[in-house]
Design an enzyme around this catalytic site. Structure first.
Site, PDB file in Angstrom:
ATOM      1  N   ARG A  30       2.440   4.832  -0.550  1.00 31.43           N
ATOM      2  CA  ARG A  30       1.948   6.179  -0.776  1.00 31.43           C
ATOM      3  C   ARG A  30       3.149   7.101  -0.986  1.00 31.43           C
ATOM      4  O   ARG A  30       3.891   7.390  -0.041  1.00 31.43           O
ATOM      5  CB  ARG A  30       1.111   6.675   0.412  1.00 31.43           C
ATOM      6  CG  ARG A  30      -0.164   5.885   0.644  1.00 31.43           C
ATOM      7  CD  ARG A  30      -1.128   6.075  -0.534  1.00 31.43           C
ATOM      8  NE  ARG A  30      -2.401   5.420  -0.317  1.00 31.43           N
ATOM      9  CZ  ARG A  30      -2.724   4.232  -0.807  1.00 31.43           C
ATOM     10  NH1 ARG A  30      -1.859   3.548  -1.515  1.00 31.43           N
ATOM     11  NH2 ARG A  30      -3.917   3.729  -0.595  1.00 31.43           N
ATOM     12  N   ASN A  51       0.814  -1.225   0.000  1.00 28.57           N
ATOM     13  CA  ASN A  51       0.000   0.000   0.000  1.00 28.57           C
ATOM     14  C   ASN A  51       0.847   1.274   0.000  1.00 28.57           C
ATOM     15  O   ASN A  51       0.635   2.183   0.804  1.00 28.57           O
ATOM     16  CB  ASN A  51      -0.942  -0.027   1.196  1.00 28.57           C
ATOM     17  CG  ASN A  51      -2.279   0.611   0.910  1.00 28.57           C
ATOM     18  OD1 ASN A  51      -2.483   1.214  -0.142  1.00 28.57           O
ATOM     19  ND2 ASN A  51      -3.192   0.481   1.836  1.00 28.57           N
ATOM     20  N   GLY A  79     -10.784   3.000  -2.512  1.00 29.95           N
ATOM     21  CA  GLY A  79     -11.221   1.856  -1.712  1.00 29.95           C
ATOM     22  C   GLY A  79     -11.248   0.529  -2.430  1.00 29.95           C
ATOM     23  O   GLY A  79     -11.482  -0.509  -1.808  1.00 29.95           O
ATOM     24  N   GLY A 116      -8.773  -1.200  -3.766  1.00 29.23           N
ATOM     25  CA  GLY A 116      -7.694  -2.075  -3.296  1.00 29.23           C
ATOM     26  C   GLY A 116      -8.010  -2.663  -1.934  1.00 29.23           C
ATOM     27  O   GLY A 116      -7.753  -3.857  -1.685  1.00 29.23           O
ATOM     28  N   ASP A 117      -8.567  -1.863  -1.049  1.00 27.64           N
ATOM     29  CA  ASP A 117      -8.954  -2.363   0.270  1.00 27.64           C
ATOM     30  C   ASP A 117     -10.079  -3.390   0.153  1.00 27.64           C
ATOM     31  O   ASP A 117     -10.103  -4.373   0.903  1.00 27.64           O
ATOM     32  CB  ASP A 117      -9.380  -1.216   1.177  1.00 27.64           C
ATOM     33  CG  ASP A 117      -8.217  -0.309   1.550  1.00 27.64           C
ATOM     34  OD1 ASP A 117      -7.059  -0.785   1.563  1.00 27.64           O
ATOM     35  OD2 ASP A 117      -8.467   0.880   1.827  1.00 27.64           O
ATOM     36  N   GLY A 120      -5.043  -3.498 -11.258  1.00 28.29           N
ATOM     37  CA  GLY A 120      -6.264  -2.880 -11.775  1.00 28.29           C
ATOM     38  C   GLY A 120      -6.938  -3.676 -12.867  1.00 28.29           C
ATOM     39  O   GLY A 120      -7.355  -4.811 -12.671  1.00 28.29           O
TER      40      GLY A 120
END
Length: 187
Positions: free
Chosen positions: A46, A44, A133, A135-136, A106
Site C-alpha cells: 500500500r 499486499n 477484495g 485480491g483477498d 488482474g
C-alpha cells in the site's frame, strides 16, 4: 494460538503500520516456523503507508521466510525490481526467496512457481462491479485449496474463479458458495 494452528497467513500491510506491528509480524512468523506451520505471506503493498524502497527492504525477509508468497506483478517491479512476464517474475522471485511464489496481474491472470513446475492461469472473464477484495478472494481461494491438498494448478484455477466472482459483487467480501466457484471453474 499459533502453536494450535495449522497455517499462518500474514500480510504486508501490518508491518507498514508501526515498528511494533512489524516486530509482531516477524515474531508470529518465527513462532509459526518453529511450530512447523505452513506460512503464507501476501506482500499486499500500500503506497499510502510507506515508500516502495522502505517496503521492499522490510518485506523481502518475510517473503524469504514464508512457504508461499503472493505478490502482484506491479509490486514485484516497484518493491523488488523484478519485471517481465508473470511466469518469469515468479521464477526470478522463487530464486531469491525459495518456497512457492504466486504472481498476480488482474486481467492477465496469475502464475506460480514452486521450484519444480511453473503454472499459469488466465483470469476468468467477468462483469466488473467492484475491484475491492478481489485480491483477498484470490488469496483465500489459494489457501483453501492448498490446505485441502489440491495441486497448485487446481488451487490457481479455484482462486481465479473466486476472484472473478468477487469482482462481480459489490463490497469487499466474496459471499459465494463453493458450488458457485466450482461452476465458474467448469464454464
Amino acid at each position: 494460538w499459533i502453536e494450535q494452528a495449522r497455517w499462518l497467513h500474514l500480510t504486508g500491510i501490518t508491518p507498514a503500520l508501526s515498528d511494533t506491528c512489524a516486530q509482531t509480524v516477524r515474531a508470529a512468523l518465527d513462532r509459526a516456523r518453529a511450530a512447523g506451520l505452513t506460512v503464507s505471506f501476501d506482500v499486499n503493498y500500500r503506497a499510502l503507508l510507506w515508500p516502495p524502497q522502505t517496503a521492499g527492504a522490510a518485506l523481502e525477509p518475510l517473503c524469504k521466510a514464508a512457504d508461499i508468497t503472493f505478490v502482484a506483478r506491479r509490486d514485484a517491479d516497484a518493491l523488488f525490481g523484478v519485471k517481465g512476464e508473470l511466469g518469469d517474475v515468479a521464477h526470478i522471485l522463487h530464486d531469491r526467496w525459495g518456497g512457492t511464489v504466486i504472481v498476480t496481474s488482474g486481467e492477465q491472470g496469475a502464475a506460480a512457481y514452486d521450484g519444480t513446475t511453473a503454472y499459469h492461469v488466465d483470469a476468468v472473464p467477468t462483469t466488473l462491479i467492484d475491484r475491492l477484495g478481489a485480491g483477498d478472494a484470490f488469496t483465500s481461494g489459494m489457501i483453501d485449496q492448498l490446505r485441502a491438498g489440491a495441486p497448485l494448478e487446481t488451487a490457481l484455477r479455484f482462486a481465479a474463479a473466486l476472484a472473478a466472482l468477487k469482482l462481480s459483487l459489490a463490497g469487499d467480501i466474496a459471499f459465494v458458495t463453493r458450488a458457485e466457484v466450482e461452476r465458474v471453474m467448469r464454464d
